[in-house]
Enzyme design. Structure first.
Site, PDB file in Angstrom:
ATOM      1  N   VAL A  46       0.886  -1.041   0.097  1.00 43.09           N
ATOM      2  CA  VAL A  46       0.008   0.017  -0.037  1.00 43.09           C
ATOM      3  C   VAL A  46       0.900   1.328  -0.005  1.00 43.09           C
ATOM      4  O   VAL A  46       0.523   2.276  -0.580  1.00 43.09           O
ATOM      5  CB  VAL A  46      -1.015   0.005   1.051  1.00 43.09           C
ATOM      6  CG1 VAL A  46      -1.716   1.342   1.428  1.00 43.09           C
ATOM      7  CG2 VAL A  46      -1.936  -1.070   1.197  1.00 43.09           C
ATOM      8  N   CYS A  47       1.979   1.255   0.760  1.00 46.17           N
ATOM      9  CA  CYS A  47       2.874   2.415   0.847  1.00 46.17           C
ATOM     10  C   CYS A  47       3.201   2.974  -0.345  1.00 46.17           C
ATOM     11  O   CYS A  47       3.220   4.330  -0.647  1.00 46.17           O
ATOM     12  CB  CYS A  47       4.021   2.090   1.661  1.00 46.17           C
ATOM     13  SG  CYS A  47       3.672   1.463   3.580  1.00 46.17           S
ATOM     14  N   PRO A  48       3.754   2.521  -1.259  1.00 46.44           N
ATOM     15  CA  PRO A  48       4.181   2.824  -2.460  1.00 46.44           C
ATOM     16  C   PRO A  48       3.123   3.825  -3.402  1.00 46.44           C
ATOM     17  O   PRO A  48       3.146   4.967  -3.954  1.00 46.44           O
ATOM     18  CB  PRO A  48       4.587   1.832  -3.428  1.00 46.44           C
ATOM     19  CG  PRO A  48       4.573   0.701  -2.875  1.00 46.44           C
ATOM     20  CD  PRO A  48       4.156   0.911  -1.625  1.00 46.44           C
ATOM     21  N   GLU A  50       0.708   5.207  -1.897  1.00 40.45           N
ATOM     22  CA  GLU A  50       0.178   6.466  -1.184  1.00 40.45           C
ATOM     23  C   GLU A  50       1.293   7.405  -1.460  1.00 40.45           C
ATOM     24  O   GLU A  50       0.758   8.577  -1.808  1.00 40.45           O
ATOM     25  CB  GLU A  50       0.444   6.165   0.286  1.00 40.45           C
ATOM     26  CG  GLU A  50      -0.902   5.342   0.784  1.00 40.45           C
ATOM     27  CD  GLU A  50      -0.841   5.115   2.221  1.00 40.45           C
ATOM     28  OE1 GLU A  50      -1.968   5.614   2.819  1.00 40.45           O
ATOM     29  OE2 GLU A  50       0.356   5.060   2.816  1.00 40.45           O
ATOM     30  N   LEU A  51       2.974   7.101  -1.552  1.00 36.05           N
ATOM     31  CA  LEU A  51       3.746   8.051  -1.712  1.00 36.05           C
ATOM     32  C   LEU A  51       3.570   8.518  -3.241  1.00 36.05           C
ATOM     33  O   LEU A  51       3.833   9.679  -3.309  1.00 36.05           O
ATOM     34  CB  LEU A  51       4.947   7.467  -1.493  1.00 36.05           C
ATOM     35  CG  LEU A  51       5.530   7.575   0.002  1.00 36.05           C
ATOM     36  CD1 LEU A  51       4.484   6.788   1.075  1.00 36.05           C
ATOM     37  CD2 LEU A  51       6.975   7.005   0.079  1.00 36.05           C
TER      38      LEU A  51
END
Length: 187
Positions: A46-48, A50-51
């Site tokens: 999920v993190c990439p 969002e970034l």
């Protein structure tokens, strides 16, 4: 969390930005609006997304005088490797802070002590270093930079217009309200 309207705590951390390693501290964020965007881990799922979403809005945030700092408990070296290897993270132009000791994550009460990873948490800091907004979501729930941008505009509006508030779903240019006894029971 009782962090709203409190000052950020002192910190110093290594970071990666624009192909260089740098050092970032609490004094660097004073005098401008700032977003701290905590996330669990580099090279994750999920993190990439969002970034990258935040990177796609960075220019507009910059035009509003907002600086962005993403933060995870990875090192600044890992941030560089991720930036070099991921097409999504390669779009990131904002500073990526490494917080392997968890100091910054603890300062914002955003550290999951069991895992040693940062929670998925967002903080908006005003130019005086005061926390004006924060949200934390479960690991599997990605954030939306459009909504963050809307909240930044609302926070900047009320800071510039004391005595006014922005109602639900307020968008820039729409009517605000001035709370008064005359509105009680009429909304």
């Amino acid at each position: 969390m009782g962090l709203i309207n409190t000052h950020i705590l002192p910190f110093g951390a290594n970071a990666y930005k624009d192909g260089k390693f740098t050092r970032v501290g609490d004094t660097d964020v004073l005098g401008k609006w700032t977003i701290f965007f905590f996330y669990p881990a580099d090279f994750s799922f999920v993190c990439p997304t969002e970034l990258e979403d935040l990177a796609n809005h960075y220019e507009e945030l910059q035009k509003l005088g907002v600086e962005v700092y993403s933060v995870s408990t990875d090192t600044h070296f890992v941030h560089k490797a991720w930036h070099d290897e991921s097409e999504a993270i390669g779009k990131v132009k904002y500073t990526m802070i490494g917080d392997p000791s968890g100091e910054l994550s603890r300062n914002f009460e955003a550290l999951d002590e069991q895992s040693g990873l940062a929670n998925r948490a967002t903080f908006l800091i005003d130019p005086q270093g005061v926390i004006q907004f924060h949200e934390t979501t479960a690991d599997g729930i990605g954030r939306n930079a459009d909504e963050l941008l809307r909240k930044v505009k609302a926070a900047q509006y009320i800071a510039a217009h004391p005595g006014e508030v922005c109602p639900a779903k307020w968008e820039e240019g729409e009517a605000t309200m001035a709370p008064s006894i005359d509105l009680v029971g009429k909304i």
